[in-house]
Design a protein around this motif. Structure first.
Motif, PDB file in Angstrom:
ATOM      1  N   ILE A  74       0.808  -1.223   0.000  1.00  0.00           N
ATOM      2  CA  ILE A  74       0.000   0.000   0.000  1.00  0.00           C
ATOM      3  C   ILE A  74       0.839   1.271   0.000  1.00  0.00           C
ATOM      4  O   ILE A  74       0.309   2.371   0.146  1.00  0.00           O
ATOM      5  CB  ILE A  74      -0.981   0.020   1.192  1.00  0.00           C
ATOM      6  N   GLY A  75       2.173   1.121  -0.176  1.00  0.00           N
ATOM      7  CA  GLY A  75       3.021   2.302  -0.265  1.00  0.00           C
ATOM      8  C   GLY A  75       3.260   2.971   1.080  1.00  0.00           C
ATOM      9  O   GLY A  75       2.872   2.468   2.131  1.00  0.00           O
ATOM     10  N   ARG A  76       3.886   4.138   1.004  1.00  0.00           N
ATOM     11  CA  ARG A  76       4.200   4.885   2.224  1.00  0.00           C
ATOM     12  C   ARG A  76       2.922   5.507   2.781  1.00  0.00           C
ATOM     13  O   ARG A  76       2.132   6.092   2.052  1.00  0.00           O
ATOM     14  CB  ARG A  76       5.228   5.976   1.900  1.00  0.00           C
ATOM     15  N   ARG A  77       2.738   5.396   4.099  1.00  0.00           N
ATOM     16  CA  ARG A  77       1.530   5.917   4.742  1.00  0.00           C
ATOM     17  C   ARG A  77       1.919   6.768   5.952  1.00  0.00           C
ATOM     18  O   ARG A  77       2.944   6.544   6.581  1.00  0.00           O
ATOM     19  CB  ARG A  77       0.631   4.755   5.201  1.00  0.00           C
ATOM     20  N   ASP A  78       1.035   7.741   6.269  1.00  0.00           N
ATOM     21  CA  ASP A  78       1.276   8.556   7.462  1.00  0.00           C
ATOM     22  C   ASP A  78       0.257   8.252   8.561  1.00  0.00           C
ATOM     23  O   ASP A  78       0.135   9.007   9.526  1.00  0.00           O
ATOM     24  CB  ASP A  78       1.257  10.042   7.119  1.00  0.00           C
ATOM     25  N   ASP A  79      -0.478   7.135   8.401  1.00  0.00           N
ATOM     26  CA  ASP A  79      -1.473   6.748   9.414  1.00  0.00           C
ATOM     27  C   ASP A  79      -1.148   5.373   9.990  1.00  0.00           C
ATOM     28  O   ASP A  79      -2.036   4.556  10.216  1.00  0.00           O
ATOM     29  CB  ASP A  79      -2.881   6.759   8.807  1.00  0.00           C
TER      30      ASP A  79
END
Length: 380
Positions: free
Chosen positions: A262-267
């Motif tokens: 899902i790629g880079r996440r900030d959550d």
């Protein structure tokens, strides 16, 4: 703990420090942000030398520090910029191997020796000729450093073997979020996250980290083959970006594996809170942010027994040998079928997390090292 203060009762100048950060991974960048805020609050003058993008992401200026743009490169222009920023420093503190090497170059040749503190947050990962070059850089850095701080006992031992005069275990906190989250009912948020990820009615297994060779995702995909036999089939979600994305995605599609990138996440906090298990299959880890966040969130963790992981988690996680896909697969299957064991690990995780250093303790330890290495600075 009573905060350590750099203020002198006899009217001395404030301590002038420079924090040097390279590109900086999330752990080292967040640590420098914690130090900047805590040191400024205690009366220390802080300059952070880091690329523009690091200041945008971590807001060192917002913590009260001065920011000086220094690119990651060790070319003469970057070294000269760093040398100028360190010209009036009482002490320089570099984070990570490349930033430390750049700092050694910048401080070399000075008539007055400036104390250099180096923090090793992790090991540099490389093979072949590049690995040899990194070992040469490590030796150069530790021999020039006044004190080397390692975030794990393994890193402290490595620094001593490499030639450090003074190597100590660092107190490093898991920094909290800089921006308060919107109030939300976690029991309502969890199903929303699981629905977004496609994990309604099936277990959710969460891994987080850059898509690089040392993360062990090839072993994780091997283990995922075994989970296809379960009913319902667990979904493995990997949050992160990196050079192996194409290779991993090709394997997932060719083998029909129950895995999503899902790629880079900030959550990440929300993603972990929604998971049934957290997975850490790495070849080597120091003070893993994922492991800390999983235990804080009371999410059972299955991790490889490598580097600083055993020291960090104690008996609050299921540990397996690195590279053993069957051991990883079997540990996950056992946990998914044993709610009592998952509940026990969740409780142990919360107790283990309570033993880790706080941000105040992290700043206090670093400031005590600074005070040890610097002399009083009387007013003119």
């Amino acid at each position: 703990m009573t905060p350590v203060s750099s203020h002198s009762p006899h009217g001395q100048l404030p301590l002038r420090t420079v924090q040097v950060l390279g590109g900086g991974n999330a752990a080292s960048s967040a640590h420098v942000r914690t130090l900047a805020a805590g040191l400024v609050a205690r009366g220390v003058k802080v300059t952070v030398c880091a690329p523009y993008e690091a200041d945008r992401a971590y807001d060192f200026s917002g913590a009260g520090a001065d920011h000086v743009h220094v690119p990651r490169s060790s070319d003469p222009v970057s070294v000269a910029a760093l040398r100028a920023a360190c010209a009036n420093a009482d002490l320089v503190h570099a984070h990570g191997l490349h930033a430390s090497f750049r700092t050694v170059l910048a401080l070399s040749g000075r008539r007055v020796r400036t104390p250099l503190v180096v923090t090793w947050h992790d090991r540099a990962h490389a093979d072949g000729a590049r690995a040899h070059m990194l070992r040469v850089l490590e030796r150069r850095v530790v021999k020039a450093a006044t004190v080397v701080l390692g975030t794990t006992s393994a890193l402290v031992d490595r620094a001593r073997r490499t030639g450090a005069r003074d190597a100590r275990l660092a107190a490093v906190a898991l920094p909290g979020p800089r921006r308060p989250r919107e109030p939300d009912d976690p029991d309502r948020r969890r199903p929303k996250v699981r629905a977004e990820l496609g994990s309604i009615g099936r277990p959710l297994l969460m891994a987080v980290g850059s898509l690089e060779r040392h993360r062990g995702y090839d072993v994780l995909l091997d283990a995922a083959r075994a989970w296809r036999r379960l009913d319902p089939v667990p979904l493995v979600v990997i949050a992160g970006e990196g050079p192996l994305r194409g290779e991993l995605q090709a394997r997932i599609e060719e083998e029909g594996l129950p895995v999503r990138l899902i790629g880079r996440r900030d959550d990440i906090t929300d993603l972990l809170a929604a998971a049934d298990l957290a997975l850490l299959p790495s070849r080597w880890e120091a003070r893993s942010v994922l492991a800390q966040e999983a235990l804080h969130a009371r999410v059972p963790l299955v991790a490889t027994e490598v580097g600083g992981i055993p020291e960090l988690v104690g008996d609050a996680a299921e540990l397996v040998p690195y590279g053993d896909a069957k051991a990883l697969a079997d540990a996950v299957v056992r946990l998914l079928g044993d709610q009592e064991r998952r509940d026990l690990l969740a409780a142990k995780g919360a107790r283990q997390a309570a033993t880790w250093p706080t941000e105040d303790e992290t700043v206090a330890q670093v400031l005590s090292v600074y005070d040890e290495l610097t002399q009083p600075r009387p007013l003119p």
